[in-house]
Design an enzyme around this catalytic site. Structure first.
Site: not given
Ligand code: FAD
Length: 381
Positions: A133, A158, A160, A180, A244, A338, A342, A368-369
């Site tokens: 992707g 994947f 949506t 491209a 987006e 946290q 529980g 993110n990369e």
């Protein structure tokens, strides 16, 4: 810190979105999770309220808001209730809408847009393939011209709204050797022979969103369903990705801010060792840090929204907003879990679901990369 980008008209619109959510979504959230999808009646109801056609001109039955802040308000309010709703609706009114308004001809707009606005035509966008992707230019789905039609072969994953969409914008290779510069966009419609879908994918979070694989086996797509220019599909996508990414940033922060608010209330009520858990200095400081992270991030996102309204949002600034908010959202929600102890690990608690729902925001719409790659390139590196 008080936010300043919205005026009374935006706030009135926010009120109508909240009313819609109170009546048509909040009482039914468990049912949507069980069904792994939002029912068509919900889309139709959203259509009646004018939410789906914010970017669509009035002559095609849109609400022609003409101001991205309405998209942002809608995204914020949907995300506060469930992240999946903001992603499923967001793909339609925020991501696909610009393709169908800006890259189409009059006949196509008349054919698709009124039903797009009413919720009768739900949309999706298929870029990602099983083979990868991030490297979009390497996509392998092909479209070969045959008379006045194109024959599509390949698969997307994947996607949506992929299971329920009536129209999917599919990126396919039309020039084999041009990476491209050899990609074109096609509107593939439900019912076209050879267009099939896999099961709803079993995800870690956002169970209510229907995410699916799409298969194209000699699908004849008429020339009238080409969206934009032949071989310019990559540029068309790149030009629309900043919106987006901004849309996801808006939702990321709203989602985390809402759950943090609920967590602060919980930390005041829940007692341990005879005192509220939020009053232990460690937790008090933690909550102080989380609130600060949200508000500082919100300020950047608000500026990015205004930049977009004024037509000056850059792809790099959208990338910064996208990765940063995804990281903050995930950090904040992990800390919220946290603080719930529980109970934070129990699916019946909103915080647990929100934590799972958020994980994908660091991956989709450009990971993110990849966002850091874009920012790094802009630094001349
Ligand atoms: C729930 C969900 C919904 C989605 N909805 C849609 C949709 O509607 N339409 C659509 O087209 N796609 C959709 N996607 C796909 C999503 O956009 C991709 O998953 C994403 O772009 C990453 O592609 P990939 O999964 O193939 O990972 P890969 O590209 O295989 O990457 C794997 C890992 O390598 C890293 N990586 C890759 N290249 C580099 C690099 N150059 N430098 C550093 N690290 C790198 C990535 O960041 C990632 O961590 C969705 C995904 C999910 C999970």
């Amino acid at each position: 810190m008080r936010r300043s980008i919205y005026d009374s008209d935006h706030e009135a619109f926010r009120g109508s979105v909240r009313e819609f959510l109170d009546r048509h979504v909040i009482p039914h959230t468990d049912r949507f999770v069980e069904a792994a999808g939002f029912p068509r009646e919900l889309w139709i109801e959203a259509g009646k309220q004018g939410f789906l056609g914010l970017e669509i001109p009035e002559r095609y039955d849109g609400s022609a808001a003409g101001d991205y802040r309405y998209n942002a308000v809608l995204g914020e309010e949907l995300a506060k209730v469930t992240a999946a709703l903001s992603s499923c609706f967001g793909i339609h009114y925020d991501v696909v809408a610009p393709y169908l308004v800006e890259l189409t001809g009059e006949e196509q707009r008349r054919r698709w847009l009124p039903r797009f606005c009413s919720g009768e035509l739900v949309t999706a966008i298929g870029m990602t393939e099983a083979g990868g992707g991030s490297d979009l230019a390497a996509l392998r789905t092909t479209a070969v011209r045959d008379g006045d039609a194109w024959v599509l072969n390949g698969a997307k994953t994947f996607i949506t709204n992929g299971y329920s969409a009536d129209l999917v914008i599919v990126a396919a290779r039309t020039s084999p050797d041009k990476r491209a510069k050899g990609i074109t966009l096609f509107a593939v419609e439900a019912g076209m022979a050879g267009f099939t879908r896999g099961r709803k994918l079993d995800k870690v979070g956002q169970t209510e969103s229907d995410t699916a694989e799409l298969f194209f086996d000699d699908v004849r797509v008429p020339g009238a369903n080409v969206v934009g220019e032949i071989d310019r599909g990559f540029v068309h996508m790149m030009e629309r990705l900043p919106q987006e990414r901004l849309g996801t940033a808006v939702s990321n922060i709203a989602h985390a801010a809402q759950i943090l608010k609920e967590t602060i209330e919980y930390a005041k009520e829940r007692h341990a060792f005879g005192q509220p858990v939020g009053s232990f200095q460690h937790n008090k400081f933690l909550l102080a840090e989380l609130v600060t992270q949200i508000e500082v991030s919100q300020a950047y996102v608000d500026q990015a929204v205004m930049a977009h309204v004024e037509g000056r949002l850059t792809a790099v600034d959208a990338a910064k907003a996208k990765w940063w908010t995804a990281q903050v959202q995930n950090d904040v929600l992990d800390a919220c879990v946290q603080l719930y102890g529980g109970y934070g690990y129990m699916n019946e608690y909103r915080v647990a679901r929100a934590w799972r729902d958020a994980r994908v925001t660091k991956i989709w719409a450009g990971s993110n990369e990849i966002m850091k790659e874009l920012i790094g390139r802009d630094l001349g590196l």
